[in-house]
Design a protein around this motif. Structure first.
Motif, PDB file in Angstrom:
ATOM      1  N   THR A 171      -9.417  -7.132   4.675  1.00 57.96           N
ATOM      2  CA  THR A 171      -7.957  -7.290   4.767  1.00 57.96           C
ATOM      3  C   THR A 171      -7.246  -5.988   5.120  1.00 57.96           C
ATOM      4  N   THR A 172      -7.994  -5.001   5.587  1.00 56.49           N
ATOM      5  CA  THR A 172      -7.421  -3.688   5.881  1.00 56.49           C
ATOM      6  C   THR A 172      -7.419  -3.423   7.380  1.00 56.49           C
ATOM      7  N   ILE A 173      -6.259  -3.142   7.940  1.00 52.65           N
ATOM      8  CA  ILE A 173      -6.176  -2.749   9.351  1.00 52.65           C
ATOM      9  C   ILE A 173      -6.750  -1.342   9.498  1.00 52.65           C
ATOM     10  N   LYS A 174      -7.632  -1.180  10.434  1.00 49.74           N
ATOM     11  CA  LYS A 174      -8.181   0.142  10.740  1.00 49.74           C
ATOM     12  C   LYS A 174      -7.518   0.746  11.971  1.00 49.74           C
ATOM     13  N   SER A 175      -7.323  -0.076  13.000  1.00 43.71           N
ATOM     14  CA  SER A 175      -6.745   0.443  14.238  1.00 43.71           C
ATOM     15  C   SER A 175      -6.323  -0.704  15.140  1.00 43.71           C
ATOM     16  N   PHE A 176      -5.504  -0.352  16.125  1.00 45.86           N
ATOM     17  CA  PHE A 176      -5.178  -1.287  17.202  1.00 45.86           C
ATOM     18  C   PHE A 176      -5.102  -0.513  18.505  1.00 45.86           C
ATOM     19  N   TYR A 177      -5.088  -1.229  19.616  1.00 44.33           N
ATOM     20  CA  TYR A 177      -5.018  -0.617  20.936  1.00 44.33           C
ATOM     21  C   TYR A 177      -3.687  -0.921  21.601  1.00 44.33           C
ATOM     22  N   THR A 178      -3.223   0.016  22.414  1.00 41.29           N
ATOM     23  CA  THR A 178      -2.040  -0.226  23.227  1.00 41.29           C
ATOM     24  C   THR A 178      -2.471  -0.648  24.630  1.00 41.29           C
ATOM     25  N   LEU A 179      -1.528  -1.137  25.397  1.00 41.76           N
ATOM     26  CA  LEU A 179      -1.849  -1.572  26.760  1.00 41.76           C
ATOM     27  C   LEU A 179      -2.380  -0.437  27.622  1.00 41.76           C
ATOM     28  N   SER A 180      -1.969   0.786  27.311  1.00 42.79           N
ATOM     29  CA  SER A 180      -2.438   1.918  28.113  1.00 42.79           C
ATOM     30  C   SER A 180      -3.813   2.401  27.675  1.00 42.79           C
ATOM     31  N   GLY A 181      -4.393   1.767  26.663  1.00 44.99           N
ATOM     32  CA  GLY A 181      -5.741   2.120  26.229  1.00 44.99           C
ATOM     33  C   GLY A 181      -5.807   3.054  25.041  1.00 44.99           C
ATOM     34  N   LYS A 182      -4.688   3.438  24.484  1.00 46.35           N
ATOM     35  CA  LYS A 182      -4.693   4.324  23.326  1.00 46.35           C
ATOM     36  C   LYS A 182      -5.159   3.561  22.083  1.00 46.35           C
ATOM     37  N   CYS A 240      -3.549  -9.263   4.421  1.00 38.17           N
ATOM     38  CA  CYS A 240      -3.525  -7.862   4.856  1.00 38.17           C
ATOM     39  C   CYS A 240      -2.992  -7.004   3.718  1.00 38.17           C
ATOM     40  N   THR A 241      -3.696  -5.915   3.419  1.00 35.31           N
ATOM     41  CA  THR A 241      -3.361  -5.090   2.256  1.00 35.31           C
ATOM     42  C   THR A 241      -2.805  -3.719   2.609  1.00 35.31           C
ATOM     43  N   ASN A 242      -2.675  -3.411   3.895  1.00 31.52           N
ATOM     44  CA  ASN A 242      -2.105  -2.102   4.273  1.00 31.52           C
ATOM     45  C   ASN A 242      -1.066  -2.242   5.393  1.00 31.52           C
ATOM     46  N   LEU A 243      -0.332  -3.346   5.349  1.00 31.59           N
ATOM     47  CA  LEU A 243       0.741  -3.600   6.307  1.00 31.59           C
ATOM     48  C   LEU A 243       2.029  -3.913   5.556  1.00 31.59           C
ATOM     49  N   ILE A 244       3.149  -3.350   6.040  1.00 32.61           N
ATOM     50  CA  ILE A 244       4.467  -3.618   5.474  1.00 32.61           C
ATOM     51  C   ILE A 244       5.388  -4.040   6.618  1.00 32.61           C
ATOM     52  N   VAL A 245       6.248  -5.025   6.354  1.00 33.13           N
ATOM     53  CA  VAL A 245       7.053  -5.633   7.425  1.00 33.13           C
ATOM     54  C   VAL A 245       8.528  -5.650   7.004  1.00 33.13           C
ATOM     55  N   PRO A 246       9.310  -4.616   7.375  1.00 34.14           N
ATOM     56  CA  PRO A 246      10.708  -4.541   6.932  1.00 34.14           C
ATOM     57  C   PRO A 246      11.734  -5.217   7.828  1.00 34.14           C
ATOM     58  N   VAL A 247      11.325  -5.809   8.941  1.00 37.35           N
ATOM     59  CA  VAL A 247      12.268  -6.485   9.845  1.00 37.35           C
ATOM     60  C   VAL A 247      11.992  -7.988   9.885  1.00 37.35           C
ATOM     61  N   ILE A 272      -4.991   3.454  18.101  1.00 32.34           N
ATOM     62  CA  ILE A 272      -4.069   3.912  17.062  1.00 32.34           C
ATOM     63  C   ILE A 272      -4.690   3.637  15.697  1.00 32.34           C
ATOM     64  N   GLU A 273      -4.954   4.712  14.938  1.00 30.55           N
ATOM     65  CA  GLU A 273      -5.579   4.596  13.627  1.00 30.55           C
ATOM     66  C   GLU A 273      -4.614   5.055  12.540  1.00 30.55           C
ATOM     67  N   GLY A 274      -4.666   4.423  11.378  1.00 31.52           N
ATOM     68  CA  GLY A 274      -3.800   4.825  10.281  1.00 31.52           C
ATOM     69  C   GLY A 274      -4.293   4.320   8.944  1.00 31.52           C
ATOM     70  N   LYS A 275      -3.666   4.817   7.894  1.00 33.68           N
ATOM     71  CA  LYS A 275      -3.969   4.343   6.538  1.00 33.68           C
ATOM     72  C   LYS A 275      -3.075   3.148   6.178  1.00 33.68           C
ATOM     73  N   ILE A 276      -1.775   3.301   6.482  1.00 28.65           N
ATOM     74  CA  ILE A 276      -0.817   2.222   6.267  1.00 28.65           C
ATOM     75  C   ILE A 276      -0.077   1.968   7.576  1.00 28.65           C
ATOM     76  N   PHE A 277       0.164   0.704   7.880  1.00 29.07           N
ATOM     77  CA  PHE A 277       0.875   0.327   9.097  1.00 29.07           C
ATOM     78  C   PHE A 277       2.186  -0.366   8.711  1.00 29.07           C
ATOM     79  N   ILE A 278       3.232  -0.056   9.458  1.00 31.51           N
ATOM     80  CA  ILE A 278       4.526  -0.701   9.267  1.00 31.51           C
ATOM     81  C   ILE A 278       4.930  -1.357  10.587  1.00 31.51           C
ATOM     82  N   ASP A 279       5.111  -2.661  10.560  1.00 29.46           N
ATOM     83  CA  ASP A 279       5.615  -3.366  11.750  1.00 29.46           C
ATOM     84  C   ASP A 279       7.125  -3.458  11.620  1.00 29.46           C
TER      85      ASP A 279
END
Length: 547
Positions: A165-176, A479-486, A178-185
């Motif tokens: 349940t933990t996000i490790k990373s995601f990719y952007t369209l340009s191929g980057k 998911c245990t490391n995502l926060i959604v304020p919007v 993105i890694e983090g401990k906590i993600f905020i959408d």
């Protein structure tokens, strides 16, 4: 709706994005360029964390810097923390006489919504120009040395990398990567949330789901003046002949039964900034694919004697205005956004282009068409797009006002019972005070054969209400490391109150405080102890009590 040229431009844009296979890491990764995203980033940096903002947007601040300068403040006394700081920064910005290009500070007599435009006691200002807000957000980012990757879009065709349940990373369209401990959408659409496998809802729930009154279909519920109620206007091309077909923007679908849920989303528009100053004015011109029959309904409204064209041209500094929807046929492009929340980027861009053409055409029609009363035509001809706003976009706003898209479904769901004071919480992370406010969701034909709008509600709460911590947290099982304020966990009707920019900023700051404690204590975001969180929020100036 989608011209071939528009689609070609969009596809070229996304296909030409440079492929850069690099990895970016941070303690707290914030996806989005909204006001909530920037406040969350500032807070995270203040708390000593490494921060990365991945923004699909070129211009930071969301609709706060894209035309919505007439703040939906509600009870401004209850806006605290960094949200209040933003409006204090607006106040400070306008203390400089050099920014008053088209009028003097002394001559400005604008009014705020539910508050004075300028509060000298709290040193806050609640109305502002788009470029002023963008300047403040950009400066805030620079002062805090925050890394922002602009025009970087989540690659929705690649799965997010998760460990259980933990996000490790995601990719952007340009191929980057993105890694983090906590993600905020902190996007208006909730794309990262959706890609992470978090439950969400699009459209209106039925009243039965949460035992509500103002959710679902709301036919003949007239709480504002955004309807055809007494006008009794024909929806047909030839007024007395049903067989002639429907006018533009009118649905041929059954509107549904009151209280029933549906897929429909409240209307979007661009919050347009206009000016009368000749030296700063780009004249209103005919847009591409303009068809005056698209505005025949408005012509019929005028014929019935409607005179409120300029009612929501709300004044902001330097002789400009923030134009919002007002009346039965106006800036809201009703029913043209249902696909937007889950659409591809290309499809969303096409929807935004169609909304722009609709509003450009509406202004042109009002300024030039002989069916519009002469006095109104002559007044509209005085207005134009400001040369000193949105300078890379012809004076037109960058950001479509996405009033509502996806809404998370967490273990805690805020409903109208919270807003209307029938339910409370012991885990407040901020206070809301705005009315239950939904714009229309459909334009349909009544049983009597007249055109009508549906979905507009505006119910004032008896007093401000507390927003629960769980409102911004997914289910721990998802998911245990995502926060959604919007795209918060709320019903459609409750979201109508929560969805105001000052509240999004409040929730963005609270999101980063929760993220910080989760990192510090090495726990899931859902397991952050409120007894530890509460004093930190209070210390930072957040207001948690609805008094």
């Amino acid at each position: 709706m989608k011209s071939i040229l528009s689609i070609f431009i969009v596809l070229c844009y996304f296909n030409s994005t440079a492929q850069t296979n690099t990895t970016h890491q941070a303690d707290i990764v914030i996806y989005g360029g909204t006001s909530s995203a920037i406040v969350a980033a500032v807070k995270a940096k203040q708390l000593g964390h490494s921060v990365l903002v991945v923004s699909p947007d070129k211009h930071l601040g969301g609709v706060s810097s894209s035309g919505l300068g007439y703040t939906d403040s509600g009870n401004s006394r209850l806006i605290g923390g960094l949200s209040k700081t933003f409006y204090q920064k607006v106040y400070n910005y306008y203390q400089d006489i050099k920014v008053w290009h088209w009028e003097s500070m002394e001559d400005f007599h604008g009014e705020g919504q539910g508050t004075s435009a300028i509060n000298t006691q709290s040193k806050t200002m609640w109305v502002f120009e788009p470029h002023a807000a963008e300047h403040i957000f950009d400066t805030w980012v620079a002062e805090n040395n925050i890394t922002v990757l602009k025009e970087e879009w989540l690659d929705r065709n690649k799965p997010i990398i998760k460990a259980s349940t933990t996000i490790k990373s995601f990719y952007t369209l340009s191929g980057k990567k993105i890694e983090g401990k906590i993600f905020i959408d902190a996007t208006y659409e909730g794309d990262l949330m959706a890609a992470a496998g978090v439950s969400y809802h699009v459209g209106r729930e039925s009243n039965a789901v949460y035992n509500e009154t103002y959710n679902g279909v709301q036919k003949e519920v007239y709480q504002h003046k955004h309807n055809f109620k007494k006008l009794k206007i024909s929806p047909y091309l030839s007024p007395r002949h049903k067989e002639s077909g429907l006018l533009a923007k009118i649905s041929n679908q059954n509107p549904g039964k009151n209280g029933d849920g549906d897929h429909r989303v409240e209307a979007y528009c661009f919050r347009m900034c206009l000016t009368k100053v000749p030296h700063n004015r780009i004249p209103i011109s005919k847009p591409e694919d303009y068809n005056p029959m698209d505005y025949e309904l408005l012509a019929r409204v005028y014929k019935k004697g409607w005179k409120a064209t300029f009612q929501k041209f709300d004044g902001i500094p330097n002789l400009k205005t923030d134009v919002n929807n007002h009346g039965p046929f106006s800036m809201d492009n009703i029913g043209m956004n249902y696909d937007y929340p889950e659409a591809s980027y290309e499809e969303r861009k096409a929807i935004a282009i169609e909304h722009r053409r609709y509003q450009e055409g509406l202004l042109y029609f009002t300024a030039t068409d002989s069916r519009v009363p002469k006095k109104i035509r002559e007044e509209m001809q005085k207005w134009g797009y400001p040369k000193d706003e949105f300078t890379d976009n012809g004076g037109f706003p960058h950001q479509l006002y996405v009033r509502e898209a996806r809404r998370m479904v967490g273990d805690y769901v805020m409903t109208e019972h919270n807003v209307l004071g029938k339910s409370d919480t012991n885990a407040s992370i901020g206070v809301g005070s705005y009315a239950l406010d939904s714009h229309n969701t459909q334009r349909y034909v009544t049983a009597e054969g007249h055109v009508e709008n549906e979905g507009d509600i505006g119910v004032e709460p008896p007093h401000p209400y507390k927003i629960d911590k769980g409102t911004i947290l997914p289910k721990a099982s998802e998911c245990t490391n995502l926060i959604v304020p919007v795209c918060v966990s709320s019903s459609h009707t409750a979201y109508g109150s929560i969805r105001m920019e000052p509240v999004f900023m409040i929730l963005g700051e609270s999101a980063s405080q929760i993220a910080s404690l989760a990192i510090q204590n090495k726990v899931k975001v859902q397991d952050v102890n409120y007894k530890e969180l509460q004093p930190l929020l209070i210390k930072s100036g957040q207001i948690l009590e609805n008094k």
